[in-house]
Design a protein around this motif. Structure first.
Motif, mmCIF file in Angstrom:
data_model
loop_
_atom_site.group_PDB
_atom_site.id
_atom_site.type_symbol
_atom_site.label_atom_id
_atom_site.label_comp_id
_atom_site.label_asym_id
_atom_site.label_seq_id
_atom_site.Cartn_x
_atom_site.Cartn_y
_atom_site.Cartn_z
ATOM 1 N N LEU A 128 0.872 -1.252 0.069
ATOM 2 C CA LEU A 128 0.078 -0.213 0.021
ATOM 3 C C LEU A 128 0.824 0.779 0.167
ATOM 4 C CD1 LEU A 128 -2.778 0.043 -0.578
ATOM 5 C CD2 LEU A 128 -2.934 0.697 2.173
ATOM 6 N N LEU A 181 3.600 1.937 -0.882
ATOM 7 C CA LEU A 181 4.614 2.082 -2.680
ATOM 8 C C LEU A 181 3.298 2.744 -3.401
ATOM 9 C CD1 LEU A 181 7.249 1.299 -3.650
ATOM 10 C CD2 LEU A 181 6.976 -0.886 -4.530
ATOM 11 N N MET A 235 0.818 3.893 -2.967
ATOM 12 C CA MET A 235 0.754 5.375 -2.631
ATOM 13 C C MET A 235 1.960 5.928 -3.092
ATOM 14 S SD MET A 235 -1.643 5.496 0.878
ATOM 15 C CE MET A 235 -2.886 5.002 0.929
ATOM 16 N N TYR A 242 3.706 6.154 -5.674
ATOM 17 C CA TYR A 242 3.294 6.343 -7.240
ATOM 18 C C TYR A 242 2.261 7.199 -7.239
ATOM 19 C CZ TYR A 242 6.105 1.719 -8.214
ATOM 20 O OH TYR A 242 7.029 0.738 -8.179
ATOM 21 N N MET A 243 1.424 7.514 -6.293
ATOM 22 C CA MET A 243 0.672 8.088 -7.236
ATOM 23 C C MET A 243 0.839 9.271 -6.957
ATOM 24 S SD MET A 243 -2.919 7.933 -7.488
ATOM 25 C CE MET A 243 -4.001 9.523 -8.035
ATOM 26 N N MET A 244 1.678 10.216 -5.730
ATOM 27 C CA MET A 244 1.874 11.072 -5.573
ATOM 28 C C MET A 244 2.971 11.713 -6.284
ATOM 29 S SD MET A 244 2.403 11.428 -1.011
ATOM 30 C CE MET A 244 1.584 11.703 -0.075
ATOM 31 N N LEU A 245 3.997 10.483 -7.114
ATOM 32 C CA LEU A 245 5.073 11.180 -7.713
ATOM 33 C C LEU A 245 4.521 11.107 -8.840
ATOM 34 C CD1 LEU A 245 7.685 8.366 -8.200
ATOM 35 C CD2 LEU A 245 7.713 11.005 -7.828
ATOM 36 N N ARG A 246 3.252 10.523 -9.645
ATOM 37 C CA ARG A 246 2.270 11.011 -10.808
ATOM 38 C C ARG A 246 1.619 12.434 -10.439
ATOM 39 N NH1 ARG A 246 -2.308 11.760 -12.694
ATOM 40 N NH2 ARG A 246 -3.014 11.621 -10.922
ATOM 41 N N THR A 247 1.601 13.618 -9.265
ATOM 42 C CA THR A 247 0.930 14.257 -9.081
ATOM 43 C C THR A 247 2.093 15.527 -9.017
ATOM 44 O OG1 THR A 247 0.830 14.327 -6.996
ATOM 45 C CG2 THR A 247 -0.892 13.209 -7.800
ATOM 46 N N VAL A 266 5.217 5.954 -15.894
ATOM 47 C CA VAL A 266 5.273 4.781 -15.485
ATOM 48 C C VAL A 266 4.469 4.534 -13.979
ATOM 49 C CG1 VAL A 266 6.654 2.824 -14.131
ATOM 50 C CG2 VAL A 266 7.659 4.220 -16.063
ATOM 51 N N PRO A 267 4.526 5.617 -13.111
ATOM 52 C CA PRO A 267 3.834 5.655 -12.158
ATOM 53 C C PRO A 267 1.725 5.668 -12.380
ATOM 54 C CG PRO A 267 4.895 7.158 -12.134
ATOM 55 C CD PRO A 267 5.452 7.282 -12.951
ATOM 56 N N ILE A 299 1.394 1.657 -14.127
ATOM 57 C CA ILE A 299 1.430 0.683 -12.665
ATOM 58 C C ILE A 299 0.527 1.146 -11.865
ATOM 59 C CG2 ILE A 299 2.188 0.375 -10.628
ATOM 60 C CD1 ILE A 299 5.007 1.426 -11.514
ATOM 61 N N TRP A 300 -0.213 2.141 -11.991
ATOM 62 C CA TRP A 300 -1.678 2.274 -11.359
ATOM 63 C C TRP A 300 -2.799 1.248 -12.076
ATOM 64 C CZ3 TRP A 300 -3.341 4.344 -6.647
ATOM 65 C CH2 TRP A 300 -4.584 4.265 -6.286
#
Lengths: 300, 358, 313
Positions: free
Chosen positions: A128, A130, A132, A134-139, A174-175, A178-179
């Motif tokens: 979880l 990790l 999240m 990725y999700m943050m990096l996306r933003t 990538v992020p 993955i999502w």
């Protein structure tokens, strides 16, 4: 006159449809109008483009703008460049864009598939956090990374190369891939892989022979979205590229606009060419875009 | 040859204990049905036999070989899943061949074995179709075909019939049973449907809350339920249960409930000092003459016709009892009748331990 | 995990559980390692470096004068008029785009939620502005805004709204409005689809029950539809704020931050500080303020997605 119940209902339905269609027409004018205007202007001659009041459609459609930016009309290009513009052949830029986007899309799914698999099928403590992360990096806004990445790329001498763009774009594709992929993988029933295990597969074989073939639609959609994202990117492209060695079509298209004057027929012809691939791809993956939007997991 | 020995099996997910100290022996070529309400652990147990779930502690052995930590592919088992788990991107033939292919069987033999299995299951003309083009019943057959081509020692079935409609289910029930006779292999079959369990099993294992409540042949379990749970779970409509205490009436030892219903004392006297639960199946409750000894007075409340039988719900004291009689018109709604449970088929359970006492 | 249970179960049990956990964690880490390595090198380290840089006074024109100044760059921000102006401009831009894209997107979604012939075509075409590269959006609108031959001038003149043509994107009074209009056009598809997806999950029974209760069309909208959309609205709000912080391409093509600094949003300021003035220290501290704001937003966002169950297995 009394109408029968059936007629009344039919009339009411027709009336309702008429109202809805009118509203839809207004919506379409708003959403598609500017696109239409772009295409239409790109087909106008110089004279027609500068008509006041404007022509609503090209009375004398001509492909001169497209011919010019594809290098078939050097005289016109020389003439406008003499007036301070920097119009050039768009072919190399288109090729750069295709190269960059294809590389990005391939690299993205190659990196994202194994990671997505781990979230969909393995139980591990950091799953979880990790996801999240990725999700943050996306933003993270691209602009935040532009300076530091610029320094890195300059140090390793990758400025003005397609490779530099591929490196950078994957950071963003990538992020979200993955999502998207992990949520797609989760929709594939795990029983299918279990059946394969009982049938004699190891975990890896089952993933490759059962899950991956079933995930093809999701993988294709992810590939296309990564392609579109890197095709449309501008900030890094304009910062990290200097010559036609690596400049992408968005950079070249924007460079056609001069400070003093602009030949919008040429500019918008380049605009049409830059928009065409994403338009087509968007229609292909329409369903996934909608699903991705709904999950709030796509680059807006 | 394939016996299954499960000893001291534990299963836990984190802090949640699914079961502990489970022991079960399955004989070679036996058809064992695990039956119980949802969440009782029967599917988990089956999946542990397949190797799909980790064993927390204890051992599972096939034919004396410890397979506890073996991966599914190294166990000689085939499994039919509840939702069939057919590979959607493969034709019926490829679905059935997949397991053989993975085990390196030659193409010629694969072809021959798939053809044979398809023949047995009546799938020959569907071999080139994809699962989505098949009906529910056909998919179910393909799932079984995929299992039988492999000719494993052990077949595992996880509620394979629960997605079929009622009529088809009855057909398939018989078909699975005849498959068992033909294949001469050990079958472990999970279901929540007690009718399926009763009709198919050589031996049924009744499970509840992660424990095995009773193991036995279907009729043995039906006739002599080991405890209150088995008594109420097996048999439909459910057994009537009444709480009662030993007492004396007219100089005779009887069992009496709080609201005054009396039943004969169980023949063997052991363990009857505390509270008891008296149980009798609706089928074993009969209408009797008013002056029969032990007759219970009751009032008819509801009459239901199922077709084969007629269910009469009567109120006796504060209890609502169900009585099943042969199909007949019954007009006496609200009238009083006298009923009497068949003493030979009255079951007694200890109120505290819930175990059978007579 | 050293509960009494485990002791009772013996060593085998504990070993098995741990082995499995270790094995799965190891596989998961291996599967994620390409992504992690990539992102660490291309995002995490650069961001860290960028933060480090923002603690220095560093100008590439005077590379030898780099020195550590702690949070001074950040304290200076509070007194830097260009920064305060950019904050204000960004706020106006964000508020404008959110308000209009929310309104237009909602109306469009309500329309597309109705059955009518050709609906699926309209829905497909709705995506077109979204699919267009932002730079091209800028190019198209700058032609529409063109001071002499632009479409907008022609339309406004034909309706008698204006007499004199105007270069809308370069006009101090209208530059921001022009920028907002273009951004809204680009973002409306996203908003529409998010709302539409939410609308389609409203069970029909809600409306039927309300109809039976005699609720009017309007009160059905306010008592069922709008409350149901609240979460979608929050998503739109957050993502659109992020988009507003992110905006760059449009500014680059349409206004160049001008006239003056009328449309110098935070992103644009960061960019020009860094690449036109080569003031990387200052540029980085701007970037960091943006990163921090986005981080806050994304925490809210992730919490929201969490509540919606997007993380569920």
């Amino acid at each position: 006159m009394r109408l029968s119940r059936k007629t009344r209902l039919a009339l009411r339905k027709a009336g309702r449809n008429a109202v809805l269609l009118c509203l839809a027409a207004i919506a379409m004018i708003y959403l598609i109008g500017p696109v239409y205007w772009m295409v239409s202007t790109s087909l106008m001659t110089e004279k027609e483009m500068f008509q006041v009041p404007p022509h609503w459609y090209p009375h004398d459609p001509s492909f001169h703008a497209y011919r010019a930016i594809f290098g078939f009309n050097p005289e016109l290009v020389a003439e406008v460049n003499a007036r301070g513009l920097q119009v050039q052949n768009i072919m190399p830029a288109l090729w750069n864009s295709i190269k960059t986007s294809v590389f990005v899309a391939f690299a993205t799914i190659l990196i994202a598939i194994p990671a997505a698999y781990s979230f969909a099928r393995l139980r591990f403590r950091l799953s979880l956090p990790l996801l999240m992360a990725y999700m943050m990096l996306r933003t993270v806004p691209s602009i935040v990374l532009v300076v530091p990445v610029f320094m890195v790329l300059r140090t390793i001498g990758l400025i003005d190369t397609t490779a530099s763009l591929v490196l950078v774009y994957c950071t963003f594709t990538v992020p979200f891939s993955i999502w998207l992929l992990q949520s797609y993988f989760k929709t594939i029933p795990i029983e299918l892989e279990e059946a394969a295990w009982v049938d004699g597969c190891g975990q890896l074989t089952a993933a490759i022979r059962i899950m991956l073939p079933l995930a093809v639609p999701g993988i294709v959609a992810t590939f296309i979205l990564a392609f579109m994202a890197s095709w449309s990117e501008f900030l890094y492209a304009v910062t990290f590229t200097k010559t036609l060695n690596s400049q992408t079509v968005t950079v070249i298209a924007s460079s056609f606009i001069g400070i003093e004057a602009a030949r919008f027929d040429l500019v918008l012809a380049a605009g049409v060419l830059s928009s065409l691939p994403p338009f087509i791809l968007a229609l292909i993956v329409q369903r996934y875009i909608v699903a991705g939007f709904a999950a709030g997991s796509l680059k807006g | 040859m394939a016996t299954i020995e499960i000893s001291d099996l534990h299963k836990r997910y984190g802090a949640v204990e699914i079961f502990r100290n489970l022991n079960l022996h399955v004989q070679d070529k036996e058809f064992v049905v695990l039956v119980g309400p949802s969440g009782c652990g029967k599917s988990t147990l089956l999946r542990m036999l397949a190797g799909l779930e980790d064993v927390t502690d204890g051992t599972i052995s096939f034919d004396g070989t410890d397979v506890t930590d073996l991966k599914p592919k190294h166990r000689d088992v085939a499994m039919v899943f509840q939702n069939y788990a057919l590979y959607p991107h493969m034709s019926v033939a490829k679905n059935m061949a997949f397991g053989l292919r993975m085990r390196g069987v030659t193409n010629a033999e694969i072809e021959q074995r798939v053809a044979a299995a398809a023949g047995v299951l009546g799938l020959t003309e569907y071999l080139e179709r994809h699962p989505r083009e098949l009906s529910g019943g056909q998919r179910q057959r393909v799932a079984m075909g995929r299992a039988i081509v492999r000719t494993p020692q052990v077949f595992l079935f996880d509620e394979p019939l629960s997605n079929l409609d009622a009529l088809l289910r009855v057909d398939m029930r018989a078909e699975v049973k005849s498959l068992h006779q033909r294949l001469n292999a050990t079958f472990v079959y999970v279901t929540h449907d007690q009718v399926e369990a009763m009709t198919m099993a050589d031996r049924m294992v009744v499970m509840n809350n992660g424990t095995i409540e009773q193991v036995g042949a279907p009729l043995q379990v039906y006739d002599k339920p080991a405890n209150v749970f088995v008594a109420s779970f097996i048999g439909s409509p459910a057994m009537n249960m009444i709480r009662a205490k030993p007492s004396v009436a007219n100089g005779q030892k009887v069992i009496r409930s709080d609201d005054g219903l009396t039943f004969p004392h169980p023949k063997n006297n052991t363990g009857c000092e505390g509270g008891l639960i008296v149980g009798f199946r609706p089928r074993d409750l009969n209408v009797v003459d008013k002056d029969t000894s032990g007759a219970i007075e009751a009032k008819v409340e509801i009459v239901e016709h199922t077709g084969v039988e007629t269910l009469v719900y009567v109120r006796a004291g504060s209890h609502k009892l169900c009585m099943s009689i042969d199909k007949q018109e019954w007009s006496g709604l609200g009238e009083s009748v006298c009923v009497l449970p068949d003493p030979a088929n009255t079951h007694y359970f200890d109120e505290t331990t819930k175990q059978r006492v007579g | 995990m050293t509960s009494v249970d485990n002791v009772a179960l013996g060593h085998d049990a504990i070993d098995r559980e741990q082995t499995r956990e270790r094995r799965e964690s190891f596989s998961a880490f291996a599967l994620n390692s390409p992504a992690i390595i990539w992102l660490v090198f291309m995002a995490v380290i650069p961001i860290g470096w960028s933060f480090w840089t923002s603690l220095h006074s560093m100008n590439l024109r005077r590379p030898h004068r780099t020195q550590f100044i702690g949070l001074d760059n950040y304290f200076e921000l509070l007194h830097a008029p260009e920064f305060l102006n950019a904050i204000q401009v960004t706020a106006v831009f964000a508020a404008g785009t959110i308000a209009f894209s929310l309104l237009i997107g909602l109306l469009l979604a309500l329309l597309l939620n109705e059955e009518f012939p050709g609906r699926s075509l309209v829905r497909a075409l709705t995506l077109v502005p979204w699919a267009m590269p932002p730079v091209v959006v800028g190019l198209v609108w700058s032609w529409i805004y063109d001071g002499r031959f632009g479409l907008l001038n022609a339309i406004f003149k034909s309706f008698g709204i204006i007499r004199e043509s105007r270069a809308w994107a370069l006009d101090p009074d209208f530059a921001m409005a022009s920028l907002i209009t273009a951004q809204v056009w680009h973002q409306v598809p996203f908003v529409t689809i998010v709302f539409l997806a939410a609308l389609q999950t409203i069970p029909d029974e809600f409306y039927e029950a309300a109809k039976v209760d005699g609720a009017s069309r309007l009160s059905r909208f306010f008592h069922i539809t709008l409350p149901w959309l609240s979460q979608a609205m929050l998503i739109v709000l957050i993502t659109q704020t992020m988009e507003a912080l992110r905006v760059f391409d449009l500014v680059f093509v349409l206004t160049g931050g001008g006239p003056g600094d009328a449309t110098t949003v935070l992103g644009w300021l960061t960019y020009t500080r860094s690449f036109s003035f080569l003031d990387f220290g200052r540029g980085n501290s701007y970037a960091f303020v943006m990163a921090f704001m986005t981080l806050l937003l994304s925490v809210f966002y992730i919490r929201l997605l969490w509540k919606r169950g997007e993380f569920a297995r």
